[in-house]
Design an enzyme around this catalytic site. Structure first.
Site, PDB file in Angstrom:
ATOM      1  N   HIS A 188       0.814  -1.256  -0.085  1.00 56.51           N
ATOM      2  CA  HIS A 188      -0.124   0.112  -0.106  1.00 56.51           C
ATOM      3  C   HIS A 188       0.928   1.209  -0.012  1.00 56.51           C
ATOM      4  O   HIS A 188       0.621   2.245  -0.955  1.00 56.51           O
ATOM      5  CB  HIS A 188      -0.760  -0.116   1.320  1.00 56.51           C
ATOM      6  CG  HIS A 188      -1.858   1.271   1.355  1.00 56.51           C
ATOM      7  ND1 HIS A 188      -3.030   1.417   1.238  1.00 56.51           N
ATOM      8  CD2 HIS A 188      -1.264   2.514   1.709  1.00 56.51           C
ATOM      9  CE1 HIS A 188      -3.743   2.680   1.305  1.00 56.51           C
ATOM     10  NE2 HIS A 188      -2.559   3.193   2.114  1.00 56.51           N
ATOM     11  N   GLU A 189       1.894   1.092   0.779  1.00 51.73           N
ATOM     12  CA  GLU A 189       2.542   2.719   1.088  1.00 51.73           C
ATOM     13  C   GLU A 189       3.476   2.740  -0.281  1.00 51.73           C
ATOM     14  O   GLU A 189       3.526   3.878  -0.910  1.00 51.73           O
ATOM     15  CB  GLU A 189       3.604   2.364   2.140  1.00 51.73           C
ATOM     16  CG  GLU A 189       2.701   2.454   3.461  1.00 51.73           C
ATOM     17  CD  GLU A 189       1.983   3.549   3.633  1.00 51.73           C
ATOM     18  OE1 GLU A 189       2.259   4.751   3.217  1.00 51.73           O
ATOM     19  OE2 GLU A 189       1.025   3.618   4.501  1.00 51.73           O
ATOM     20  N   HIS A 192       1.663   4.419  -3.191  1.00 53.91           N
ATOM     21  CA  HIS A 192       1.382   5.739  -3.128  1.00 53.91           C
ATOM     22  C   HIS A 192       2.807   6.409  -3.698  1.00 53.91           C
ATOM     23  O   HIS A 192       2.654   7.280  -4.427  1.00 53.91           O
ATOM     24  CB  HIS A 192       1.448   6.336  -1.614  1.00 53.91           C
ATOM     25  CG  HIS A 192       0.132   6.140  -0.832  1.00 53.91           C
ATOM     26  ND1 HIS A 192      -1.000   6.677  -1.488  1.00 53.91           N
ATOM     27  CD2 HIS A 192      -0.082   5.697   0.259  1.00 53.91           C
ATOM     28  CE1 HIS A 192      -1.869   6.442  -0.484  1.00 53.91           C
ATOM     29  NE2 HIS A 192      -1.274   5.811   0.578  1.00 53.91           N
ATOM     30  N   HIS A 198      -5.556   7.528  -2.563  1.00 53.15           N
ATOM     31  CA  HIS A 198      -6.522   6.491  -2.114  1.00 53.15           C
ATOM     32  C   HIS A 198      -7.659   6.372  -3.197  1.00 53.15           C
ATOM     33  O   HIS A 198      -8.170   7.242  -3.599  1.00 53.15           O
ATOM     34  CB  HIS A 198      -7.050   6.872  -0.631  1.00 53.15           C
ATOM     35  CG  HIS A 198      -5.973   6.831   0.473  1.00 53.15           C
ATOM     36  ND1 HIS A 198      -5.794   7.728   1.145  1.00 53.15           N
ATOM     37  CD2 HIS A 198      -5.091   5.868   0.612  1.00 53.15           C
ATOM     38  CE1 HIS A 198      -4.667   7.479   2.139  1.00 53.15           C
ATOM     39  NE2 HIS A 198      -4.349   6.243   1.908  1.00 53.15           N
ATOM     40  N   TYR A 247     -10.006   2.926   1.897  1.00 48.85           N
ATOM     41  CA  TYR A 247     -10.073   2.967   3.178  1.00 48.85           C
ATOM     42  C   TYR A 247     -11.237   1.829   3.582  1.00 48.85           C
ATOM     43  O   TYR A 247     -11.912   1.596   2.790  1.00 48.85           O
ATOM     44  CB  TYR A 247     -10.630   4.194   3.635  1.00 48.85           C
ATOM     45  CG  TYR A 247      -9.599   5.281   3.872  1.00 48.85           C
ATOM     46  CD1 TYR A 247      -8.438   4.969   3.789  1.00 48.85           C
ATOM     47  CD2 TYR A 247      -9.923   6.432   4.230  1.00 48.85           C
ATOM     48  CE1 TYR A 247      -7.373   6.099   3.740  1.00 48.85           C
ATOM     49  CE2 TYR A 247      -9.120   7.375   4.315  1.00 48.85           C
ATOM     50  CZ  TYR A 247      -7.875   7.415   4.228  1.00 48.85           C
ATOM     51  OH  TYR A 247      -7.089   8.290   4.469  1.00 48.85           O
TER      52      TYR A 247
HETATM   53 ZN   LIG Z   1      -2.524   5.176   2.147  1.00 48.28          ZN
END
Ligand SMILES: [Zn+2]
Length: 319
Positions: A188-189, A192, A198, A247
């Protein structure tokens, strides 16, 4: 005979002990802040460590949030001084912006260095996360060569899990502290850093989710920022509840009640931090024009300047 059986017992105990010793990971094999910090890189052994046994970090006495990617920064774990200012500035760029605040990494090659404070276990898990990119996309994390690479990721255990979005220039921080050393969290990181916001920041998100503002904790409204198409591109992909960048339903809840309620079916995996969704993989491959990536309409994407998916920036002139 007797001697044989005692030898057998001895050998068995030794084997058992060796297996036990090999299976126990200590906190220091995750992050050891007592050692000197310098910029290191992963080695072949880290990439070859398949880590058949991954640990529940709680059992090592490490504090882990339900979703470690929900941090204390703007957009949770996106390091931006002010998301609102960011959006305003990008909107101002309007139609004539070839300049992008965030850019793709040339040739999909992302140089990185890594803190020497990571132990062998963390190094293996980080390598596993990078391998997810190496096997499914053409994005490649490469050890930084200072003579060649000015722009690079500096992966270190700063404070929680966070990243900037896309390539921002110079030595660009990615924080993975001990509570972030899980493959899905790291994927996930890194996504980015590859260039993605997101999923629920998409311009069309109101057709897919309701943000229940009264359940959002005080001061966290910014976490649910939505970007218009001057800022992000959807890369012709559908809204994806299963994205590793979406999220979960309780993100930033102040009341313990849901803050995000899906409006359509197919949201069972919303908030998952396990692995890429199929759409995640397609979007990365489109963003970087990967040879095998993208679908039949990949040609139509190769001409636009868009950077991301729910990613970033760029204003393709709408003539
Ligand atoms: Zn994030």
């Amino acid at each position: 005979m007797r001697q044989l059986s005692s030898t057998f017992v001895f050998v068995s105990i030794s084997l058992f002990s060796a297996a036990w010793a090999a299976s126990v990971v200590t906190k220091k094999e995750v992050v050891d802040k007592s050692t000197a910090e310098f910029e290191d890189t992963l080695n072949d052994a880290d990439f070859e460590s398949n880590l058949h046994q991954r640990y529940d970090l709680h059992t090592l006495g490490i504090k882990v949030k339900d979703d470690p990617t929900i941090g204390n920064y703007s957009e949770g774990d996106i390091l931006l001084e002010s998301p609102k200012k960011f959006v305003e500035e990008n909107n101002k760029l309007g139609r004539n912006a070839i300049r992008q605040m965030y850019r793709r990494w040339p040739n999909g090659e992302i140089p990185y260095t890594l803190s020497s404070q990571y132990g062998s276990y963390a190094r293996g898990v980080i390598a596993n996360a990078m391998n997810e990119y190496h096997t499914k996309t053409c994005v490649k994390f490469v050890a930084r060569d200072p003579s060649k690479h000015h722009d690079y990721l500096w992966i270190h255990p700063d404070d929680g899990c966070y990243s900037l979005v896309g390539k921002t220039g110079g030595k660009q921080p990615v924080s993975l502290d001990s509570g972030c050393i899980q493959v899905g969290t790291i994927v996930h990181e890194l996504m980015h850093a590859v260039g993605f916001f997101h999923e629920q920041s998409r311009q069309d998100r109101d057709s897919y989710i309701d943000v229940v503002w009264q359940n959002v904790m005080n001061g966290a409204d910014d976490q649910f920022e939505k970007y218009n198409l001057n800022v992000i591109s959807h890369l012709d992909e559908p809204y994806d509840y299963a994205s590793i960048m979406h999220y979960g339903p309780y993100a930033f809840s102040g009341s313990g009640k849901k803050t995000l309620v899906p409006k359509k079916s197919g949201s069972e995996r919303m908030g998952q931090r396990v692995k890429f969704s199929d759409v995640d993989v397609r979007k990365i491959n489109k963003l970087y024009n990967c040879p095998s990536g993208g679908s039949s309409n990949s040609n139509s994407n190769s001409n636009n300047n868009q950077i991301n998916t729910n990613s970033i920036v760029n204003n393709h002139p709408q003539v």
